[in-house]
Design an enzyme around this catalytic site. Sequence first.
Site, PDB file in Angstrom:
ATOM      1  N   GLY A   1       0.743  -1.337  -0.033  1.00 42.54           N
ATOM      2  CA  GLY A   1      -0.013  -0.026   0.135  1.00 42.54           C
ATOM      3  C   GLY A   1       0.958   1.209   0.024  1.00 42.54           C
TER       4      GLY A   1
ATOM      5  CB  VAL B   1      -0.523   4.641   6.303  1.00 38.65           C
ATOM      6  CG1 VAL B   1       0.007   4.006   7.319  1.00 38.65           C
ATOM      7  CG2 VAL B   1      -1.770   5.230   6.799  1.00 38.65           C
TER       8      VAL B   1
ATOM      9  CG  ASP C   1      -0.643   0.889  -4.190  1.00 36.26           C
ATOM     10  OD1 ASP C   1      -0.750   1.608  -3.181  1.00 36.26           O
ATOM     11  OD2 ASP C   1      -1.690   0.771  -5.201  1.00 36.26           O
TER      12      ASP C   1
ATOM     13  NE  ARG D   1     -12.448   6.550  11.039  1.00 40.47           N
ATOM     14  CZ  ARG D   1     -12.905   6.804  12.149  1.00 40.47           C
ATOM     15  NH1 ARG D   1     -14.066   6.940  12.471  1.00 40.47           N
ATOM     16  NH2 ARG D   1     -11.974   7.080  13.290  1.00 40.47           N
TER      17      ARG D   1
ATOM     18  NE  ARG E   1     -10.061   3.658  13.730  1.00 41.71           N
ATOM     19  CZ  ARG E   1     -10.284   4.626  14.888  1.00 41.71           C
ATOM     20  NH1 ARG E   1     -11.894   4.343  15.278  1.00 41.71           N
ATOM     21  NH2 ARG E   1      -9.683   5.494  15.257  1.00 41.71           N
TER      22      ARG E   1
ATOM     23  CG  ASN F   1     -10.073  -2.048   3.964  1.00 38.08           C
ATOM     24  OD1 ASN F   1      -9.985  -1.753   2.818  1.00 38.08           O
ATOM     25  ND2 ASN F   1      -9.866  -1.143   4.902  1.00 38.08           N
TER      26      ASN F   1
ATOM     27  CB  VAL G   1      -1.172  -0.400   9.090  1.00 35.89           C
ATOM     28  CG1 VAL G   1      -1.558   1.001   9.379  1.00 35.89           C
ATOM     29  CG2 VAL G   1       0.244  -0.730   9.733  1.00 35.89           C
TER      30      VAL G   1
ATOM     31  CG  ASP H   1      -5.772   4.064  19.536  1.00 36.92           C
ATOM     32  OD1 ASP H   1      -5.753   5.038  18.658  1.00 36.92           O
ATOM     33  OD2 ASP H   1      -5.835   2.622  19.410  1.00 36.92           O
TER      34      ASP H   1
ATOM     35  NE  ARG I   1      -4.654   9.917  16.552  1.00 36.27           N
ATOM     36  CZ  ARG I   1      -5.362   9.037  15.879  1.00 36.27           C
ATOM     37  NH1 ARG I   1      -6.075   7.850  16.099  1.00 36.27           N
ATOM     38  NH2 ARG I   1      -5.089   9.238  14.645  1.00 36.27           N
TER      39      ARG I   1
ATOM     40  CG  HIS J   1      -7.729   1.454  15.985  1.00 34.40           C
ATOM     41  ND1 HIS J   1      -7.024   2.334  16.863  1.00 34.40           N
ATOM     42  CD2 HIS J   1      -7.484   1.540  14.945  1.00 34.40           C
ATOM     43  CE1 HIS J   1      -6.929   3.381  16.105  1.00 34.40           C
ATOM     44  NE2 HIS J   1      -7.206   3.021  14.728  1.00 34.40           N
TER      45      HIS J   1
HETATM   46  N1  LIG Z   1      -4.365   0.862  12.519  1.00 32.16           N
HETATM   47  C1  LIG Z   1      -4.493   2.253  12.567  1.00 32.16           C
HETATM   48  O1  LIG Z   1      -4.186   2.927  13.434  1.00 32.16           O
HETATM   49  C2  LIG Z   1      -4.608   2.880  11.329  1.00 32.16           C
HETATM   50  C3  LIG Z   1      -4.128   4.189  11.200  1.00 32.16           C
HETATM   51  C4  LIG Z   1      -4.256   5.069  10.119  1.00 32.16           C
HETATM   52  C5  LIG Z   1      -4.806   4.403   9.090  1.00 32.16           C
HETATM   53  N2  LIG Z   1      -5.094   3.327   9.234  1.00 32.16           N
HETATM   54  C6  LIG Z   1      -5.527   2.472   7.855  1.00 32.16           C
HETATM   55  O2  LIG Z   1      -4.732   2.258   6.940  1.00 32.16           O
HETATM   56  C7  LIG Z   1      -5.193   1.891   5.888  1.00 32.16           C
HETATM   57  C8  LIG Z   1      -4.385   2.815   4.629  1.00 32.16           C
HETATM   58  O3  LIG Z   1      -4.806   4.344   4.920  1.00 32.16           O
HETATM   59  P1  LIG Z   1      -4.140   5.285   3.936  1.00 32.16           P
HETATM   60  O4  LIG Z   1      -4.553   6.662   4.695  1.00 32.16           O
HETATM   61  O5  LIG Z   1      -2.694   4.894   3.507  1.00 32.16           O
HETATM   62  O6  LIG Z   1      -5.009   5.045   2.719  1.00 32.16           O
HETATM   63  P2  LIG Z   1      -4.821   5.419   1.019  1.00 32.16           P
HETATM   64  O7  LIG Z   1      -5.996   5.269   0.461  1.00 32.16           O
HETATM   65  O8  LIG Z   1      -3.829   6.710   1.079  1.00 32.16           O
HETATM   66  O9  LIG Z   1      -3.807   4.191   0.698  1.00 32.16           O
HETATM   67  C9  LIG Z   1      -4.019   2.814   0.567  1.00 32.16           C
HETATM   68  C10 LIG Z   1      -3.407   2.361  -0.544  1.00 32.16           C
HETATM   69  O10 LIG Z   1      -3.864   0.683  -0.591  1.00 32.16           O
HETATM   70  C11 LIG Z   1      -3.561   0.702  -1.968  1.00 32.16           C
HETATM   71  N3  LIG Z   1      -4.071  -0.952  -2.367  1.00 32.16           N
HETATM   72  C12 LIG Z   1      -5.504  -1.158  -2.413  1.00 32.16           C
HETATM   73  N4  LIG Z   1      -5.585  -2.403  -2.641  1.00 32.16           N
HETATM   74  C13 LIG Z   1      -4.373  -2.923  -2.802  1.00 32.16           C
HETATM   75  C14 LIG Z   1      -4.171  -4.176  -3.050  1.00 32.16           C
HETATM   76  N5  LIG Z   1      -4.780  -5.071  -3.214  1.00 32.16           N
HETATM   77  N6  LIG Z   1      -2.757  -4.314  -2.853  1.00 32.16           N
HETATM   78  C15 LIG Z   1      -1.757  -3.384  -2.681  1.00 32.16           C
HETATM   79  N7  LIG Z   1      -2.328  -2.191  -2.513  1.00 32.16           N
HETATM   80  C16 LIG Z   1      -3.595  -1.770  -2.388  1.00 32.16           C
HETATM   81  C17 LIG Z   1      -4.257   1.629  -2.661  1.00 32.16           C
HETATM   82  O11 LIG Z   1      -4.008   1.625  -3.945  1.00 32.16           O
HETATM   83  C18 LIG Z   1      -3.651   2.816  -2.027  1.00 32.16           C
HETATM   84  O12 LIG Z   1      -2.547   3.250  -2.607  1.00 32.16           O
HETATM   85  C19 LIG Z   1      -6.878   2.136   5.741  1.00 32.16           C
HETATM   86  O13 LIG Z   1      -7.355   1.053   5.838  1.00 32.16           O
HETATM   87  C20 LIG Z   1      -6.732   3.007   7.084  1.00 32.16           C
HETATM   88  O14 LIG Z   1      -8.159   3.110   7.718  1.00 32.16           O
HETATM   89  C21 LIG Z   1      -4.961   2.356  10.158  1.00 32.16           C
HETATM   90  O1  LIG Z   2      -9.657   7.041  12.187  1.00 29.78           O
HETATM   91  C1  LIG Z   2      -9.181   6.304  11.105  1.00 29.78           C
HETATM   92  O2  LIG Z   2     -10.055   5.857  10.272  1.00 29.78           O
HETATM   93  C2  LIG Z   2      -7.891   5.838  10.890  1.00 29.78           C
HETATM   94  C3  LIG Z   2      -7.133   5.536  11.943  1.00 29.78           C
HETATM   95  O3  LIG Z   2      -7.604   4.334  12.503  1.00 29.78           O
HETATM   96  C4  LIG Z   2      -6.806   6.412  13.142  1.00 29.78           C
HETATM   97  O4  LIG Z   2      -6.955   6.190  14.303  1.00 29.78           O
HETATM   98  O5  LIG Z   2      -6.323   7.533  12.718  1.00 29.78           O
END
Ligand SMILES: NC(=O)c1ccc[n+]([C@@H]2O[C@H](COP(=O)([O-])OP(=O)(O)OC[C@H]3O[C@@H](n4cnc5c(N)ncnc54)[C@H](O)[C@@H]3O)[C@@H](O)[C@H]2O)c1
Ligand SMILES: O=C(O)C[C@H](O)C(=O)O
Length: 309
Positions: A9, A13, A33, A82, A88, A95, A118, A148, A151, A175
Amino acid sequence: MRKKVTIVGAGNVGATAAHWIAAKELADVVLIDVVEGVPQGKALDLLQAMPIEKRDCTILGTNDYADTAGSDVVVITAGIPRKPGMSRDDLLMTNFKIMSDVVGKVVAQSPDTIIIVVSNPLDAMAQAAFKAAGFPRERVIGMAGVLDSARFRTFIAEELQVSVENVTAFVLGGHGDTMVPLSRYSTMAGIPITELIAPERLKELETRTANGGAEIVKHLKTGSAYYAPSAAAVEMVEAILKDKKKILPCAAYLQGEYGISGLYVGVPCKLGSKGLEKIIEIKLTAEEQAALQKSADSVKELCTVIGVA
Ligand SMILES: NC(=O)c1ccc[n+]([C@@H]2O[C@H](COP(=O)([O-])OP(=O)(O)OC[C@H]3O[C@@H](n4cnc5c(N)ncnc54)[C@H](O)[C@@H]3O)[C@@H](O)[C@H]2O)c1
Ligand SMILES: O=C(O)C[C@H](O)C(=O)O
């Protein structure tokens, strides 16, 4: 030989995690990606910052899993984020499909790797990755608690007007809205914050922490947070690559710890070269235990929907 970290990805992130890893010169990075051109472009751009930053890391952007072979750690950020008004949990089905696609390809190339998940909804996605990978629980860990807790630490440091370095905090549970900020185990220079901040005010900081992701989504409108989330994932990567034996709150597959079995939930973990090396069990009050159980129940509901409970 330098360590190798793959980031699946190359979105907000993923690309920012690559940036932190390169800035810290932790490892060579492969950014992969499904979208053609984006990982290649971002990786090349980042690579060209290395002479300026005086860091020797290779950063490769690709759409081919063969390039990820032999990774020491794989961070999975693939998936949709989101938007305002969404939870989420609304990301679950989309996802889950992405996670199922990605994990098999990762494992085929790096059968000995350690996976850090993630993508959201985090605990259910970690569980899905664990089932799909067929790895021991030591090698599939979810990132959420570090974020978390960071934060919560930010808000406590602001409140007490002290360095963030003086503040420790733990946030346990899933989360989501039901996460459990543990004020009783949070400190300023070793002093419990329960002795420094009035209970009503502490409650406000806990609530702001639990809504921390949504607060940022509301500002951004087009997606969710990524600077702190990627820094949090990279703190876990660093603990593993450097065998630091660092205690961090992470989503781990519980097998009876905290009275919970067969489920990913955020708990204090020791991270080292083997991945999850120990789950630390701390004593909870009846109220804290009930809050953790409630949070675990909501993770279980999601896992049941996607058939990984
Ligand atoms: N765990 C946490 O605390 C946390 C924190 C922030 C974001 N997130 C999650 O992380 C994820 C990514 O967030 P983001 O802001 O980077 O989103 P983003 O849309 O900027 O990036 C996601 C990337 O995933 C790629 N992708 C989609 N399907 C794919 C596949 N099959 N193989 C490879 N790549 C693929 C997309 O092309 C895109 O570039 C989201 O689900 C978000 O909710 C989790
Ligand atoms: O809030 C979200 O959807 C992204 C991530 O889980 C966060 O806590 O920032």
